[in-house]
Design an enzyme around this catalytic site. Structure first.
Site, PDB file in Angstrom:
ATOM      1  N   GLU A 188       9.821  15.946  15.378  1.00  0.00           N
ATOM      2  CA  GLU A 188      10.047  15.960  13.932  1.00  0.00           C
ATOM      3  C   GLU A 188       9.062  16.923  13.268  1.00  0.00           C
ATOM      4  O   GLU A 188       7.855  16.814  13.456  1.00  0.00           O
ATOM      5  CB  GLU A 188       9.836  14.542  13.371  1.00  0.00           C
ATOM      6  CG  GLU A 188      10.206  14.458  11.908  1.00  0.00           C
ATOM      7  CD  GLU A 188       9.951  13.074  11.306  1.00  0.00           C
ATOM      8  OE1 GLU A 188       8.901  12.478  11.593  1.00  0.00           O
ATOM      9  OE2 GLU A 188      10.814  12.610  10.547  1.00  0.00           O
ATOM     10  N   LYS A 235       0.842  -1.197   0.000  1.00  0.00           N
ATOM     11  CA  LYS A 235       0.000   0.000   0.000  1.00  0.00           C
ATOM     12  C   LYS A 235       0.877   1.247   0.000  1.00  0.00           C
ATOM     13  O   LYS A 235       1.631   1.477   0.937  1.00  0.00           O
ATOM     14  CB  LYS A 235      -0.906   0.042   1.239  1.00  0.00           C
ATOM     15  CG  LYS A 235      -1.994   1.103   1.089  1.00  0.00           C
ATOM     16  CD  LYS A 235      -2.682   1.449   2.382  1.00  0.00           C
ATOM     17  CE  LYS A 235      -1.978   2.535   3.146  1.00  0.00           C
ATOM     18  NZ  LYS A 235      -1.954   3.854   2.470  1.00  0.00           N
ATOM     19  N   CYS A 280      13.374  11.929   5.418  1.00  0.00           N
ATOM     20  CA  CYS A 280      13.628  11.497   6.798  1.00  0.00           C
ATOM     21  C   CYS A 280      15.080  11.745   7.196  1.00  0.00           C
ATOM     22  O   CYS A 280      15.401  11.778   8.376  1.00  0.00           O
ATOM     23  CB  CYS A 280      13.274  10.030   6.954  1.00  0.00           C
ATOM     24  SG  CYS A 280      14.085   8.994   5.724  1.00  0.00           S
ATOM     25  N   GLU A 285      10.940   1.556   9.555  1.00  0.00           N
ATOM     26  CA  GLU A 285      11.792   2.718   9.257  1.00  0.00           C
ATOM     27  C   GLU A 285      10.977   3.950   9.604  1.00  0.00           C
ATOM     28  O   GLU A 285      10.018   4.274   8.898  1.00  0.00           O
ATOM     29  CB  GLU A 285      12.171   2.735   7.775  1.00  0.00           C
ATOM     30  CG  GLU A 285      12.991   1.549   7.321  1.00  0.00           C
ATOM     31  CD  GLU A 285      14.365   1.508   7.970  1.00  0.00           C
ATOM     32  OE1 GLU A 285      14.885   2.565   8.364  1.00  0.00           O
ATOM     33  OE2 GLU A 285      14.913   0.395   8.096  1.00  0.00           O
TER      34      GLU A 285
HETATM   35  P1  NDP Z   1       2.583   7.862   8.129  1.00  0.00           P
HETATM   36  O1  NDP Z   1       3.084   7.081   9.267  1.00  0.00           O
HETATM   37  O2  NDP Z   1       1.429   8.756   8.346  1.00  0.00           O
HETATM   38  O3  NDP Z   1       2.150   6.896   6.930  1.00  0.00           O
HETATM   39  C1  NDP Z   1       3.035   5.985   6.332  1.00  0.00           C
HETATM   40  C2  NDP Z   1       2.222   4.921   5.625  1.00  0.00           C
HETATM   41  O4  NDP Z   1       1.491   4.172   6.574  1.00  0.00           O
HETATM   42  C3  NDP Z   1       1.172   5.479   4.672  1.00  0.00           C
HETATM   43  O5  NDP Z   1       1.031   4.609   3.564  1.00  0.00           O
HETATM   44  C4  NDP Z   1      -0.053   5.491   5.526  1.00  0.00           C
HETATM   45  O6  NDP Z   1      -1.224   5.524   4.767  1.00  0.00           O
HETATM   46  C5  NDP Z   1       0.121   4.190   6.274  1.00  0.00           C
HETATM   47  N1  NDP Z   1      -0.613   4.070   7.529  1.00  0.00           N
HETATM   48  C6  NDP Z   1      -1.097   5.035   8.337  1.00  0.00           C
HETATM   49  N2  NDP Z   1      -1.722   4.488   9.408  1.00  0.00           N
HETATM   50  C7  NDP Z   1      -1.620   3.140   9.276  1.00  0.00           C
HETATM   51  C8  NDP Z   1      -2.062   2.017  10.048  1.00  0.00           C
HETATM   52  N3  NDP Z   1      -2.734   2.167  11.187  1.00  0.00           N
HETATM   53  N4  NDP Z   1      -1.780   0.788   9.605  1.00  0.00           N
HETATM   54  C9  NDP Z   1      -1.081   0.611   8.477  1.00  0.00           C
HETATM   55  N5  NDP Z   1      -0.653   1.615   7.676  1.00  0.00           N
HETATM   56  C10 NDP Z   1      -0.912   2.864   8.090  1.00  0.00           C
HETATM   57  O7  NDP Z   1       3.835   8.628   7.552  1.00  0.00           O
HETATM   58  P2  NDP Z   1       3.847   9.725   6.402  1.00  0.00           P
HETATM   59  O8  NDP Z   1       3.286   9.133   5.151  1.00  0.00           O
HETATM   60  O9  NDP Z   1       3.281  10.976   6.954  1.00  0.00           O
HETATM   61  O10 NDP Z   1       5.416   9.879   6.152  1.00  0.00           O
HETATM   62  C11 NDP Z   1       6.216  10.729   6.862  1.00  0.00           C
HETATM   63  C12 NDP Z   1       6.968   9.991   7.938  1.00  0.00           C
HETATM   64  O11 NDP Z   1       7.736   8.940   7.371  1.00  0.00           O
HETATM   65  C13 NDP Z   1       7.968  10.871   8.658  1.00  0.00           C
HETATM   66  O12 NDP Z   1       7.900  10.633  10.038  1.00  0.00           O
HETATM   67  C14 NDP Z   1       9.306  10.414   8.122  1.00  0.00           C
HETATM   68  O13 NDP Z   1      10.382  10.641   8.982  1.00  0.00           O
HETATM   69  C15 NDP Z   1       9.046   8.961   7.908  1.00  0.00           C
HETATM   70  N6  NDP Z   1      10.011   8.417   6.957  1.00  0.00           N
HETATM   71  C16 NDP Z   1      10.976   7.571   7.412  1.00  0.00           C
HETATM   72  C17 NDP Z   1      11.943   7.084   6.560  1.00  0.00           C
HETATM   73  C18 NDP Z   1      12.983   6.133   7.028  1.00  0.00           C
HETATM   74  O14 NDP Z   1      13.594   5.483   6.174  1.00  0.00           O
HETATM   75  N7  NDP Z   1      13.247   5.988   8.311  1.00  0.00           N
HETATM   76  C19 NDP Z   1      11.957   7.477   5.137  1.00  0.00           C
HETATM   77  C20 NDP Z   1      10.886   8.358   4.774  1.00  0.00           C
HETATM   78  C21 NDP Z   1       9.949   8.807   5.657  1.00  0.00           C
HETATM   79  P3  NDP Z   1      -1.946   6.948   4.446  1.00  0.00           P
HETATM   80  O15 NDP Z   1      -0.910   7.852   3.901  1.00  0.00           O
HETATM   81  O16 NDP Z   1      -2.943   6.574   3.467  1.00  0.00           O
HETATM   82  O17 NDP Z   1      -2.484   7.400   5.757  1.00  0.00           O
END
Ligand code: NDP
Length: 480
Positions: free
Chosen positions: A384, A173, A282, A248
């Protein structure tokens, strides 16, 4: 208006409910497409397809698997410009960045693991008591891969490539906020001849479609990239089900600049590491610590450079800072700038939403923002922000800056600038981050372990680490 579809069992299909969500172009602030609002019913279909495909795919010779993955990489390259435009339109990032970073990296991910799996070898141990052990690594089953919006196709393929290369089938997803390139990717998978059911892409909300993947009893391993809070929720669901987990998560990365650095290199790279992709990587260095001796000179030169950064239409060649990904995210970032001021910070440049003319008049743009005068332990420096905002703080002693660097709950990446190699080693040793760059930033070798300490995650991606994660180990001991 584009209406995208789920990719299940080799076909592009509408969601079971027939319901769709709006997809917004953040540079225009306008709805420009529709996304399936998938539910557990779609995840069920995807999982059934993935389960049915597992037997064949897991037993397909690695050379054959590699051929399909390489074919997908070729198709990404052939569609480079189309994918980059879609990424820029969906995410708000400058087209130039999508052309030079996001899309090339997506095909590199596919090629890297298509090659890697062919070199992935098992271990063997001879035991003095007269036995030989060999360790097999077998694909696990159906992998759940969930990725965020900041580097959409880049991070989506970073998970899918090793999962598929290792012989798993996948239910994935992408973020609901940026689903477009994952949809185009599903078309390329069909064109490349990826067997039906091997990869399934379900679009929709995290709390609904994402959560259904995490909860599904037949998905035994989860690879997730996203925020730390979401990671906690996922771990709470998956851990009691004994799922294999790779998380991650977020970061609050220190960028440490010593007085004996190459000033010009540290300065120009720090501008990039602060504001690339509107600060929505990130790995961005959002807390800059500068040794007192050069602090004022650095701040003046940094601000001068930042003031020249062009905020504008992502499609324009001259744009350095595009739109942030969504209205709620823009509001979150602006609220942190307000908090920074309330905590006693001085905004040296930026701090405001930018109103552009023409097609971008309703877009979500924020000036690159530099804040000074804050303590290392205030909320602005601990939480963050994930936007075009950096703070700059002075330090005097090495021990002091190490303490500042390690003071957050995160431990993803850190950057150190010094020409003194011994000092670089010493500081790299003491900073609690999974990734440390010395005199560079975002220089990535895909063979290296990638991931964070503390609340920045669990496990490592990249190189053999990802192939180990996506395989189950079995040791066979034979008495001679
Ligand atoms: P989110 O945690 O909001 O979402 C990440 C993904 O998880 C999306 O596809 C989201 O769907 C999905 N999601 C949300 N809630 C659930 C759930 N309960 N169960 C399963 N899946 C779920 O992160 P963001 O998309 O806002 O991304 C930003 C964050 O990602 C920042 O904190 C950043 O630091 C981190 N990040 C970390 C990296 C790393 O390598 N450590 C690299 C890049 C980003 P939907 O968007 O549809 O809600």
């Amino acid at each position: 208006m584009t209406q995208i579809k789920n990719y299940i069992n080799g076909e592009l299909v509408a969601p079971v409910s027939g319901e769709y969500l709006d997809n917004i172009n953040p540079a225009e602030g306008k709805v420009y497409g529709q996304i399936p609002d998938s539910t557990s019913k779609d995840v069920e279909k995807a999982t059934e397809a993935a389960k049915a495909a597992f037997e064949d795919w897991s037993n397909t010779p690695v050379t054959k698997r590699a051929r399909v993955l390489n074919k997908i990489a070729d198709l990404i390259d052939q569609n480079h410009e189309r994918l980059a435009k879609a990424e820029s339109e969906d995410n708000g990032k400058p087209l130039k960045l999508a052309m030079s970073v996001d899309i090339p990296r997506a095909s590199a991910n596919m090629r890297f693991y298509a090659t890697g799996i062919q070199h992935f070898a098992s271990e063997s141990h001879y035991t003095e008591e007269g036995a030989i052990n060999y360790t097999m690594r077998r694909p696990v089953g159906v992998a759940g891969c969930i990725s965020p919006w900041n580097l959409p196709l880049y991070l989506f393929t970073w998970k899918i490539a090793p999962a598929l290369a290792a012989g798993n089938t996948v239910v994935a997803k992408p973020s609901e906020v940026t689903p477009m390139t994952a949809f185009l990717f599903s078309e390329l998978c069909i064109e490349a001849g990826l067997p039906s059911g091997v990869l399934n892409i379900v679009h929709g909300l995290g709390g609904k479609a994402g959560q259904a993947i995490i909860e599904h009893k037949d998905i035994p391993l989860i690879s997730f990239t996203g925020g730390t809070e979401t990671g906690k929720r996922i771990a709470a669901t998956a851990a009691p089900m004994f799922k294999k987990l790779s998380l991650e998560l977020g970061g609050k990365n220190p960028n440490i600049i010593f007085a004996d650095c190459d000033f010009d290199k540290a300065l120009s790279t720090s501008v990039i590491s602060s504001f690339a992709n509107q600060g929505q990587i990130c790995l961005c260095g959002s807390r800059i610590f500068v040794e007192e001796e050069i602090h004022d000179k650095f701040v003046a030169a940094f601000v001068e450079k930042v003031k020249k950064m062009q905020v504008g239409d992502p499609a324009e060649e001259s744009t350095r800072v595009g739109a942030v990904v969504s209205k709620p995210h823009m509001e979150k970032v602006l609220s942190y700038i307000k908090l920074g001021k309330e905590e006693g910070g001085e905004v040296l440049t930026g701090g405001q939403q930018v109103k552009l003319d023409g097609r971008c008049e309703n877009g979500y743009f924020i000036e690159p923002t530099v804040i000074t005068g804050l303590s290392h332990n205030c909320r602005t420096n601990q939480e963050e922000i994930f936007g075009p905002v950096v703070t700059i703080m002075p330090f005097n002693e090495e021990e002091e800056v190490i303490e500042y660097a390690n003071s957050t709950a995160y431990g993803l990446a850190a950057t150190i600038w010094t020409e003194n190699l011994t000092k670089a080693h010493r500081v790299a040793h003491s900073v609690k981050s999974g990734i440390i760059w010395v005199n560079c930033w975002l220089l990535r070798d895909l063979r290296t372990p990638f991931g964070g300490m503390k609340q920045s995650g669990v496990g490592r991606e990249g190189g053999w680490e990802a192939l180990r994660f996506f395989t189950e180990t079995k040791n066979v001991c034979i008495k001679l």
